[in-house]
Design an enzyme around this catalytic site. Structure first.
Site, PDB file in Angstrom:
ATOM      1  CE  LYS A 116      41.093  33.149  39.611  1.00 20.17           C
ATOM      2  NZ  LYS A 116      40.472  34.392  39.204  1.00 20.17           N
ATOM      3  CE  LYS A 198      48.877  33.679  36.683  1.00 22.34           C
ATOM      4  NZ  LYS A 198      47.500  33.980  36.286  1.00 22.34           N
ATOM      5  CE  LYS A 201      46.580  41.641  41.030  1.00 23.91           C
ATOM      6  NZ  LYS A 201      45.381  42.024  40.322  1.00 23.91           N
TER       7      LYS A 201
HETATM    8  P1  TYM Z   1      43.992  39.458  35.376  1.00 21.47           P
HETATM    9  O1  TYM Z   1      43.429  40.587  36.144  1.00 21.47           O
HETATM   10  O2  TYM Z   1      44.296  38.189  36.089  1.00 21.47           O
HETATM   11  O3  TYM Z   1      45.326  39.902  34.640  1.00 21.47           O
HETATM   12  C1  TYM Z   1      45.371  41.093  33.829  1.00 21.47           C
HETATM   13  C2  TYM Z   1      46.336  40.866  32.682  1.00 21.47           C
HETATM   14  O4  TYM Z   1      47.636  40.557  33.173  1.00 21.47           O
HETATM   15  C3  TYM Z   1      48.134  39.392  32.526  1.00 21.47           C
HETATM   16  N1  TYM Z   1      48.996  38.686  33.487  1.00 21.47           N
HETATM   17  C4  TYM Z   1      50.257  38.303  33.221  1.00 21.47           C
HETATM   18  N2  TYM Z   1      51.026  38.442  32.131  1.00 21.47           N
HETATM   19  C5  TYM Z   1      52.278  37.953  32.189  1.00 21.47           C
HETATM   20  N3  TYM Z   1      52.804  37.337  33.287  1.00 21.47           N
HETATM   21  C6  TYM Z   1      52.063  37.164  34.405  1.00 21.47           C
HETATM   22  N4  TYM Z   1      52.591  36.586  35.474  1.00 21.47           N
HETATM   23  C7  TYM Z   1      50.718  37.667  34.407  1.00 21.47           C
HETATM   24  N5  TYM Z   1      49.731  37.677  35.333  1.00 21.47           N
HETATM   25  C8  TYM Z   1      48.683  38.299  34.742  1.00 21.47           C
HETATM   26  C9  TYM Z   1      46.882  38.594  32.180  1.00 21.47           C
HETATM   27  O5  TYM Z   1      47.132  37.690  31.129  1.00 21.47           O
HETATM   28  C10 TYM Z   1      45.930  39.688  31.789  1.00 21.47           C
HETATM   29  O6  TYM Z   1      46.122  40.040  30.441  1.00 21.47           O
HETATM   30  N6  TYM Z   1      39.910  37.764  33.064  1.00 21.47           N
HETATM   31  C11 TYM Z   1      40.984  38.721  32.999  1.00 21.47           C
HETATM   32  C12 TYM Z   1      40.508  40.143  32.967  1.00 21.47           C
HETATM   33  C13 TYM Z   1      39.528  40.398  31.896  1.00 21.47           C
HETATM   34  C14 TYM Z   1      39.791  40.500  30.499  1.00 21.47           C
HETATM   35  C15 TYM Z   1      38.530  40.754  29.897  1.00 21.47           C
HETATM   36  C16 TYM Z   1      40.949  40.406  29.733  1.00 21.47           C
HETATM   37  C17 TYM Z   1      38.198  40.555  32.077  1.00 21.47           C
HETATM   38  N7  TYM Z   1      37.579  40.781  30.878  1.00 21.47           N
HETATM   39  C18 TYM Z   1      38.424  40.881  28.525  1.00 21.47           C
HETATM   40  C19 TYM Z   1      40.833  40.550  28.353  1.00 21.47           C
HETATM   41  C20 TYM Z   1      39.589  40.782  27.769  1.00 21.47           C
HETATM   42  C21 TYM Z   1      41.865  38.544  34.235  1.00 21.47           C
HETATM   43  O7  TYM Z   1      41.453  37.991  35.215  1.00 21.47           O
HETATM   44  O8  TYM Z   1      43.080  39.147  34.106  1.00 21.47           O
END
Ligand code: TYM
Length: 334
Positions: A116, A198, A201
């Site tokens: 990032k 991956k 967005k």
């Molecule tokens: P975020 O918002 O980027 O993604 C949410 C969830 O989606 C999963 N994910 C994917 N899984 C498979 N293939 C992909 N291409 C893919 N892109 C995203 C992510 O692994 C995630 O599970 N920091 C976290 C959000 C968060 C969180 C937490 C998660 C905040 N606090 C506490 C678990 C526990 C995030 O940015 O996810």
């Protein structure tokens, strides 16, 4: 949330635009299924979202939309706690305490921070760097046993475990050390345009990413353009990243095994396969889209749900914050 014996699940998702098919397959789809067996807590991580620059009005709108999407994907606010992170001040409070049990070195090793900061070289803010501590707090506040996430969050979860263990050693047992809960199939859905990266967005090519609110025609068009290989045989094998990804997606939305899929498309070309995947995904997501539209027309209901969710989350989290404050030596005034 009736019985105390059930294990506690916590997970979150950022409200930056609508969910991707990766978010859905890697995470949210599984959150839905876990509701029967576990005490589940799901949050829209709006505090995480401001680590990159956001338009405030858009963030507010995206947060409510993300909450509606969560419910549209099957998260039932009667069965689970579903809330918006910034509504529970305990997340900010525990963050400071945990920051003081986190090492600069371990944060420097986070691959998402490196990626990032390369992407936003003009805004490498402290929040972007300490974001995994906020995430550790999200998890530890609720004494979570399991954290269902995609593979990209595994390193952050490792950090949460380390921070919990370090705090417990320094101050005495307080935090449960959480385990990751990563699906066997679909833990990393890849971009349709670059199947070695991956699905995200922030994909530079808009055809690489399916959004779960895309309409049927858009979904099919994007799948038709998906990058594959020159072998023209639908089979799961090393080096066939594009086809492997499409087979994974198709398997998840239809429930068919890889073997069944290979048989179904035996002798057929990639064109037929890509169309079938596109149609299956669009049909699978259709109920989510219509439920989302219905919920977005009922903002009062959404507000009622996220207010109740915040109150329930706040009650649980406050207990942990109070214990942590006492453990580190803050004076109690109540
Ligand atoms: P975020 O918002 O980027 O993604 C949410 C969830 O989606 C999963 N994910 C994917 N899984 C498979 N293939 C992909 N291409 C893919 N892109 C995203 C992510 O692994 C995630 O599970 N920091 C976290 C959000 C968060 C969180 C937490 C998660 C905040 N606090 C506490 C678990 C526990 C995030 O940015 O996810």
């Amino acid at each position: 949330m009736e019985t105390q014996e059930k294990k506690i699940i916590l997970s979150g998702i950022q409200p930056t635009g609508t969910f991707t098919l990766g978010n859905y397959i890697g995470a949210v789809r599984n959150w839905n299924k876990l509701q029967e067996e576990f005490n589940c807590i799901y949050m829209i991580a709006d505090m995480h979202a401001i680590t990159v620059r956001q338009d405030p009005a858009k963030l507010r709108q995206n947060t409510v939309q993300a909450y509606a999407l969560l419910l549209a994907c099957g998260i039932d606010p009667e069965k689970s706690i579903a809330f918006i992170q910034s509504h529970n001040k305990c997340h900010a409070e525990i963050n400071w305490v945990l920051s003081c049990s986190t090492q600069f070195g371990e944060l420097s090793r986070m691959t998402q921070f490196k990626a990032k900061s390369e992407k936003h070289p003009d805004d490498i803010n402290a929040g972007l760097f300490t974001y995994p501590v906020l995430m550790a707090g999200d998890i530890l506040l609720y004494q979570s046993d399991l954290v269902p996430v995609g593979v990209d969050q595994k390193q952050h979860l490792e950090l949460a475990r380390n921070v919990a263990q370090r705090f417990n050693q320094r101050y005495g047992e307080l935090f449960k050390v959480p385990e990751p809960y990563i699906p066997e199939v679909g833990a990393k859905v890849m971009s349709l345009q670059d199947p070695t990266a991956k699905m995200s967005k922030s994909d530079d090519n808009p055809n690489g990413c399916i959004y779960i609110l895309d309409d049927k025609d858009t979904i099919i068009r994007k799948f038709k353009k998906a990058v594959t290989d020159s072998e023209a045989v639908v089979r799961y094998a090393e080096g066939k990243d594009g086809i492997n990804n499409l087979m994974t997606i198709y398997s998840v939305v239809t429930g068919k095994s890889f073997e069944d899929i290979e048989k179904e498309f035996d002798g057929k070309g990639y064109g037929d396969f890509k169309l079938a995947v596109g149609e299956a995904v669009a049909d699978h997501l259709e109920p989510v889209r219509s439920e989302f539209d219905r919920l977005m027309n009922d903002k009062a209901y959404l507000k009622e749900c996220y207010t109740k969710g915040a109150e329930m989350a706040g009650r649980i989290a406050q207990k942990t914050v109070s214990k942590a404050y006492r453990k580190v030596g803050f004076v109690d005034f109540r």
